[in-house]
Design an enzyme around this catalytic site. Structure first.
Site, PDB file in Angstrom:
ATOM      1  CG  ASP A 158     -33.149  11.080  18.709  1.00 16.37           C
ATOM      2  OD1 ASP A 158     -32.668  11.346  19.971  1.00 16.37           O
ATOM      3  OD2 ASP A 158     -32.876  11.716  17.868  1.00 16.37           O
ATOM      4  CD  GLU A 176     -26.986  11.966  37.544  1.00 20.13           C
ATOM      5  OE1 GLU A 176     -26.070  11.240  37.007  1.00 20.13           O
ATOM      6  OE2 GLU A 176     -27.268  12.188  38.651  1.00 20.13           O
ATOM      7  CG  HIS A 180     -26.619  11.127  26.856  1.00 24.98           C
ATOM      8  ND1 HIS A 180     -25.124  10.632  26.940  1.00 24.98           N
ATOM      9  CD2 HIS A 180     -26.964  10.291  27.988  1.00 24.98           C
ATOM     10  CE1 HIS A 180     -24.894   9.908  27.987  1.00 24.98           C
ATOM     11  NE2 HIS A 180     -25.972   9.662  28.604  1.00 24.98           N
TER      12      HIS A 180
END
Length: 348
Positions: A158, A176, A180
């Site tokens: 993560d 991009e 998130h």
């Protein structure tokens, strides 16, 4: 090489999800985007599950229609989409000042298209961090096929809590991907931690622009459909990103929405009024063919149940992106270059 055949698309839908569980995964994913209020908090609280489901479901469609680099790019007249994507990646590497032999980190690397391109372009050693098992496995496969496994590698983790020591990398980029993150400050602070002092972080962010009106129902609908179609907890403003960067300790070198100066609009490949033989799969005609192909493959059992729903979500997303671009309320090309100070303030 990219998985470009119809059977590759069919076999890839669902990623690491069991094929019999694809439909239920789609339905659970959709629930994360059921409404504006409580669903947004649930998306942020469960961002790992939400983003993993999204990329398990969508990656094969991305690779089939877009190639190995899952991002937009400013584009010159007469330039193909693939050429513009490469130039976009080279621009980032040059802005970051990537040099041969340096250790570079790609935050949220997808299947590694930009990672491989920048490694070839610069001679640097590039590590990609990604929390999606299917994409990591696919990226390693493509590294091997491309003969670049010695200079590119992946870490499954993560990016909000990276398994790297402080001050590990000579440069960090994201394309991009940090959109998130459930909390942009925490994301940038973690990037700051693993970057060496005096070195830079370059990023392309997805942002709403100053023209977004939260009281405009159509603007809110477009934003919600983009969030649904891209696995996003929320879409932030450029100002929010700048404040988060400064609060994390970065010095801002420069920033700009580079979509503004693009001779061709970034959303052109997705615009149904545009036709291109070089990238026919994302045109209206190509989408029509894909829609019906997926329908047939699902009906005969070659694609898992739920594949049509995934394709429908992505197609709705494409239309929303075009609407957001034409309205001027959304950009995927907000670029910034920021430096970690050479001397760190102990109070930062």
């Amino acid at each position: 090489m990219s998985k470009s055949g119809t059977l590759d698309l069919a076999s890839g839908v669902g990623g690491e999800i069991e094929k019999k569980e694809v439909l239920s995964a789609v339905e659970k994913y959709e629930k994360y985007h059921a409404c504006d209020g409580e669903a947004e908090e649930e998306r942020k609280a469960n961002y790992i599950d939400m983003v993993n489901k999204y990329y398990d479901l969508a990656t094969s469609f991305y690779e089939y229609g877009w190639g190995e680099s899952f991002h937009f790019a400013p584009r010159w007249k007469g330039e193909s989409l693939r050429e513009s994507i490469k130039r976009h990646e080279h621009f980032l590497a040059l802005q970051l000042g990537v040099k041969q032999g340096q250790k570079i980190l790609d935050v949220g690397c997808g299947i590694g298209g930009p990672l491989r391109e920048i490694a070839r372009f610069s001679g640097a050693y590039v590590t990609g961090i990604n929390n999606n098992e299917y994409q990591v496995a696919r990226g390693k496969e493509l590294n091997h096929i491309g003969g670049i496994a010695n200079t590119c590698n992946y870490v499954k983790a993560d990016f909000m809590s990276m398994p790297f020591a402080d001050n590990s990398f000579d440069g960090i980029f994201a394309i991009e991907a940090t959109c998130h993150a459930p909390n942009v400050f925490d994301c940038y602070k973690e990037i700051f931690r693993v970057l060496k002092p005096g070195q830079c972080f370059a990023n392309y962010e997805w942002c709403i622009t100053e023209f977004f009106d939260p009281n405009n129902l159509n603007h809110r609908r477009i934003k919600r459909e983009v969030e649904l179609g891209n696995g996003l907890p929320d879409i932030r403003s450029m100002g929010e990103c700048m404040e988060a960067l400064k609060h994390a300790g970065f010095e801002i070198i420069w920033d700009k929405d580079i979509a503004i100066d693009s001779p061709l609009p970034w959303y052109l490949p997705l615009d149904k009024s545009h036709f291109s033989l070089s990238n026919v799969r994302v045109t209206a005609f190509g989408r029509f063919l894909t829609r019906n192909m997926v329908k047939i493959l699902e009906r005969v059992g070659l694609a898992p149940e739920g594949s049509q729903k995934v394709q429908a979500i992505l197609e709705q997303n494409a239309d929303a992106l075009v609407e957001g671009g034409k309205e001027g309320i959304f950009t995927p090309l907000y670029f910034f270059l920021a430096r970690k100070p050479a001397a760190i303030d102990p109070l930062t």
